[in-house]
Design a protein around this motif. Structure first.
Motif, PDB file in Angstrom:
ATOM      1  N   GLY A 183      -1.470  -6.969   9.698  1.00  0.00           N
ATOM      2  CA  GLY A 183      -2.265  -5.816   9.291  1.00  0.00           C
ATOM      3  C   GLY A 183      -1.426  -4.563   9.121  1.00  0.00           C
ATOM      4  O   GLY A 183      -1.914  -3.531   8.691  1.00  0.00           O
ATOM      5  N   LYS A 184      -0.152  -4.649   9.437  1.00  0.00           N
ATOM      6  CA  LYS A 184       0.703  -3.457   9.331  1.00  0.00           C
ATOM      7  C   LYS A 184       0.972  -3.153   7.861  1.00  0.00           C
ATOM      8  O   LYS A 184       1.213  -4.056   7.065  1.00  0.00           O
ATOM      9  N   GLU A 185       0.961  -1.857   7.584  1.00  0.00           N
ATOM     10  CA  GLU A 185       1.142  -1.401   6.207  1.00  0.00           C
ATOM     11  C   GLU A 185       2.430  -1.956   5.580  1.00  0.00           C
ATOM     12  O   GLU A 185       2.418  -2.503   4.485  1.00  0.00           O
ATOM     13  N   THR A 186       3.527  -1.851   6.308  1.00  0.00           N
ATOM     14  CA  THR A 186       4.799  -2.267   5.704  1.00  0.00           C
ATOM     15  C   THR A 186       4.895  -3.778   5.541  1.00  0.00           C
ATOM     16  O   THR A 186       5.623  -4.250   4.682  1.00  0.00           O
ATOM     17  N   ALA A 337      16.912  -0.170  21.244  1.00  0.00           N
ATOM     18  CA  ALA A 337      15.938   0.681  20.557  1.00  0.00           C
ATOM     19  C   ALA A 337      14.762  -0.155  20.092  1.00  0.00           C
ATOM     20  O   ALA A 337      14.867  -1.373  19.986  1.00  0.00           O
ATOM     21  N   ARG A 338      13.677   0.537  19.818  1.00  0.00           N
ATOM     22  CA  ARG A 338      12.513  -0.149  19.256  1.00  0.00           C
ATOM     23  C   ARG A 338      12.690  -0.159  17.737  1.00  0.00           C
ATOM     24  O   ARG A 338      12.767   0.894  17.091  1.00  0.00           O
ATOM     25  N   MET A 339      12.808  -1.326  17.213  1.00  0.00           N
ATOM     26  CA  MET A 339      13.109  -1.415  15.781  1.00  0.00           C
ATOM     27  C   MET A 339      12.620  -2.753  15.225  1.00  0.00           C
ATOM     28  O   MET A 339      12.864  -3.798  15.811  1.00  0.00           O
ATOM     29  N   SER A 340      11.907  -2.714  14.125  1.00  0.00           N
ATOM     30  CA  SER A 340      11.575  -3.954  13.418  1.00  0.00           C
ATOM     31  C   SER A 340      12.132  -3.808  12.024  1.00  0.00           C
ATOM     32  O   SER A 340      11.756  -2.873  11.303  1.00  0.00           O
ATOM     33  N   GLU A 341      13.011  -4.694  11.678  1.00  0.00           N
ATOM     34  CA  GLU A 341      13.679  -4.531  10.385  1.00  0.00           C
ATOM     35  C   GLU A 341      14.074  -5.871   9.795  1.00  0.00           C
ATOM     36  O   GLU A 341      14.490  -6.781  10.507  1.00  0.00           O
ATOM     37  N   ASN A 374       9.744   4.782  11.326  1.00  0.00           N
ATOM     38  CA  ASN A 374      10.085   5.347  10.005  1.00  0.00           C
ATOM     39  C   ASN A 374      10.030   4.294   8.912  1.00  0.00           C
ATOM     40  O   ASN A 374      11.041   3.982   8.293  1.00  0.00           O
ATOM     41  N   GLU A 375       8.859   3.741   8.698  1.00  0.00           N
ATOM     42  CA  GLU A 375       8.713   2.670   7.723  1.00  0.00           C
ATOM     43  C   GLU A 375       9.314   3.067   6.379  1.00  0.00           C
ATOM     44  O   GLU A 375       9.101   4.164   5.898  1.00  0.00           O
ATOM     45  N   MET A 400      14.686   5.331   1.098  1.00  0.00           N
ATOM     46  CA  MET A 400      13.322   5.543   0.622  1.00  0.00           C
ATOM     47  C   MET A 400      12.380   5.445   1.813  1.00  0.00           C
ATOM     48  O   MET A 400      11.891   4.371   2.137  1.00  0.00           O
ATOM     49  N   THR A 401      12.223   6.555   2.502  1.00  0.00           N
ATOM     50  CA  THR A 401      11.273   6.550   3.616  1.00  0.00           C
ATOM     51  C   THR A 401       9.889   6.739   3.012  1.00  0.00           C
ATOM     52  O   THR A 401       9.663   7.696   2.272  1.00  0.00           O
ATOM     53  N   PHE A 402       9.001   5.838   3.303  1.00  0.00           N
ATOM     54  CA  PHE A 402       7.693   5.902   2.644  1.00  0.00           C
ATOM     55  C   PHE A 402       6.960   7.196   2.983  1.00  0.00           C
ATOM     56  O   PHE A 402       6.275   7.757   2.150  1.00  0.00           O
ATOM     57  N   ALA A 403       7.130   7.664   4.222  1.00  0.00           N
ATOM     58  CA  ALA A 403       6.418   8.878   4.630  1.00  0.00           C
ATOM     59  C   ALA A 403       6.819  10.044   3.729  1.00  0.00           C
ATOM     60  O   ALA A 403       6.001  10.863   3.339  1.00  0.00           O
ATOM     61  N   GLN A 404       8.111  10.109   3.379  1.00  0.00           N
ATOM     62  CA  GLN A 404       8.579  11.212   2.530  1.00  0.00           C
ATOM     63  C   GLN A 404       8.029  11.062   1.122  1.00  0.00           C
ATOM     64  O   GLN A 404       7.578  11.998   0.504  1.00  0.00           O
ATOM     65  N   ALA A 405       8.058   9.826   0.636  1.00  0.00           N
ATOM     66  CA  ALA A 405       7.635   9.589  -0.740  1.00  0.00           C
ATOM     67  C   ALA A 405       6.134   9.805  -0.907  1.00  0.00           C
ATOM     68  O   ALA A 405       5.683  10.277  -1.940  1.00  0.00           O
TER      69      ALA A 405
END
Ligand code: NAP
Length: 488
Positions: A183-186, A337-341, A374-375, A400-405
């Motif tokens: 269900g996560k956006e990314t 760190a907390r990171m999913s990539e 920072n998706e 390309m950080t989606f939040a910025q775009a």
């Protein structure tokens, strides 16, 4: 850009386990946020059900407190909160008893146009009891939906048993197995990026991709739920479901349509094409103590526990597209760190026209898809190092950080649970796991876990705040590759 909120059909949603942790932390605050966003229609009703003896007023109070604690400061007026609470009621019912079912039936509207859904937010041991009683007491209709929580089994045999119990009373189109990762956006963006752009798909195969890495790292320990976690471990808790889903979305063939079965058919093919994991291609770890914080074994309350809090592995998808491209998966607790990539490492150019100095790296493009925090996506591209002195190449990230775009709208995306519950009401199963998918994932996971058991494998200790045990780094180094750094 204005976000579009399309209200769903009127519904009666029964939440079994409405007084529990998940309902209070995620489901009810999530529904409230959808209410605030205007997505819940006038005719929506939410009925809490559990054994606790509560009346409607006491349940509403419990939900009010849950929203205050877990609502993430939802932007709603008091008036709106009262409006939401009015849609709630409560029925005392025991999944294993016969009392309360008539009252629950009376709380449901007979109108066929009202969507009827039952959320099983209880332990999996109660799924069969609930399914049976919903039928025996005439609450379930052919169109009713049931939502079941993870974990869906702890191995293939138990997953099959759960599927069989549910299948006695509901058909597959009625069953919504939640993996909130989907269900996560990314995570959904993975499909948009792959299949909505012409750029990537022609290169998306073993001819151009050297390898793919998937990392889901957490900083938290299992303190407080160690005894529970100790019965599962990272392989069952994370790899079998979340990492497997990411692997499917990154590796699947394009479905002919974006519809539930077309997407799930393609995911299933990926899981079925996974090669068994070889013993020397997997590393398990357990975090050690640090300062005042206990070790994994302290938190598990078992000084001899052999359950893993970390796992890294290399696997292969045996099909035409991916033969020769390894997939490396890694997940763990108490890491740096907390990171999913997801990192897609492309092969270098076939022939370099530039002189590569001694000790200089051959440059490859990499695509990093960040799910959290920072998706966004970063593409590493090779350019000329600016300035005089010849043609020296460097790699720079195109960020390309989606939040910025997307601007403020990116902040307003519904959380995974909100989206998934609304999908249940819409009757859209695309982001839910099908029974055969879950079973195939267990069929791949089981031999790994069995192998550890028969060999008496003991996880390698690792220092908290690192990238896991040294052997996990070696897993890549041996192949002449390296993990992406775990960082915020
Ligand atoms: P929980 O806090 O223990 O809550 C369990 C709920 O079930 C309570 O509301 C309890 O209320 C009710 N219940 C227990 N026995 C019942 C019975 N015989 N009949 C009717 N209701 C009964 O558990 P949870 O953490 O909310 O987890 C619920 C499910 O979600 C589990 O399958 C779990 O694995 C899954 N899950 C939880 C999380 C999470 O973050 N918590 C995350 C992912 C998945 P009464 O005692 O009043 O009956």
């Amino acid at each position: 850009m204005v976000s579009r909120v399309i209200p769903v059909e009127p519904f009666d949603l029964v939440i079994f386990g409405a007084t529990g942790d998940l309902a209070r932390r995620k489901i009810l605050p999530g529904l409230y946020r959808r209410f605030c966003a205007g997505q819940m229609p006038e005719g929506a009703r939410i009925i809490g059900a559990a054994r606790s003896d509560l009346d409607d007023a006491a349940f509403r109070e419990l939900v009010r407190e849950a929203i205050a604690e877990f609502g993430n400061g939802a932007p709603c007026e008091t008036q709106t909160l009262d409006g939401f609470l009015e849609a709630l009621s409560y029925v005392t019912v025991d999944a294993r008893g016969e009392g309360g079912w008539q009252a629950l039936k009376d709380a449901l509207r007979p109108d066929e146009a009202v969507v009827r859904a039952f959320y099983f937010s209880v332990g999996p041991g109660l799924f069969g009891d609930l399914a049976e009683r919903l039928h025996a007491h005439g609450l379930a209709r052919d169109t009713s939906r049931v939502v079941v929580e993870k974990p869906f089994g702890r191995d293939l045999a138990s997953a099959k048993a759960l599927n069989a119990e549910l299948a006695k009373h509901f058909n597959e189109e009625q069953i919504y197995r939640i993996d909130h990762y989907l269900g996560k956006e990314t995570v959904q963006n993975l499909m948009a990026v792959r299949f909505g752009n012409v750029l990537f798909e022609p290169l998306w195969n073993s001819q151009y991709i050297d390898h793919i890495q998937i990392t889901v790292s957490e900083t938290v320990s299992v303190e407080g739920r160690g005894a529970y976690y100790d019965k599962s471990g990272a392989m069952r808790d994370m790899v079998q479901n979340h990492l497997m889903q990411l692997l499917c979305l990154i590796a699947m063939e394009p479905p002919s349509r974006f519809n539930p079965d077309a997407v799930r058919d393609e995911k299933l093919k990926v899981i079925r094409a996974l090669a068994p994991v070889e013993t020397h291609h997997i590393v398990r770890g357990q975090y050690e103590a640090e300062g005042d914080t206990g070790s994994y074994r302290d938190h598990a309350e078992d000084p001899r526990s052999t359950t893993e809090s970390f796992v890294a592995l290399r696997t292969q998808i045996e099909n035409w597209r991916w033969a020769g491209t390894p997939f490396y998966l890694r997940t763990g607790k108490r890491l740096r760190a907390r990171m999913s990539e997801i990192t897609v490492v492309f092969k270098p150019t076939r022939h370099s026209i530039f002189d590569i100095g001694e000790g200089e790296d051959v440059h490859s493009n990499m695509l990093h898809i960040r799910l959290q925090p920072n998706e966004g996506m970063t593409m590493d591209v090779t350019i000329k190092e600016p300035g005089p002195g010849g043609m020296r190449l460097i790699t720079v990230p195109l960020d390309m950080t989606f939040a910025q775009a997307l601007g403020p709208e990116a902040e307003e995306v519904p959380d995974a649970y909100e989206r998934l519950i609304m999908d249940v009401i819409r009757g859209n199963q695309t982001l839910f796991m099908r029974g055969d998918e879950v079973e195939a994932a267990w069929a791949w996971t089981d031999p790994v876990i069995e192998g550890w058991k028969t060999r008496g494998d003991v996880p390698k200790p690792y220092e908290p705040g690192t990238a896991g045990p040294e052997d996990a780094l070696m897993l890549m180094h041996r192949d002449g590759r390296r993990w992406r750094e775990i960082r915020k």
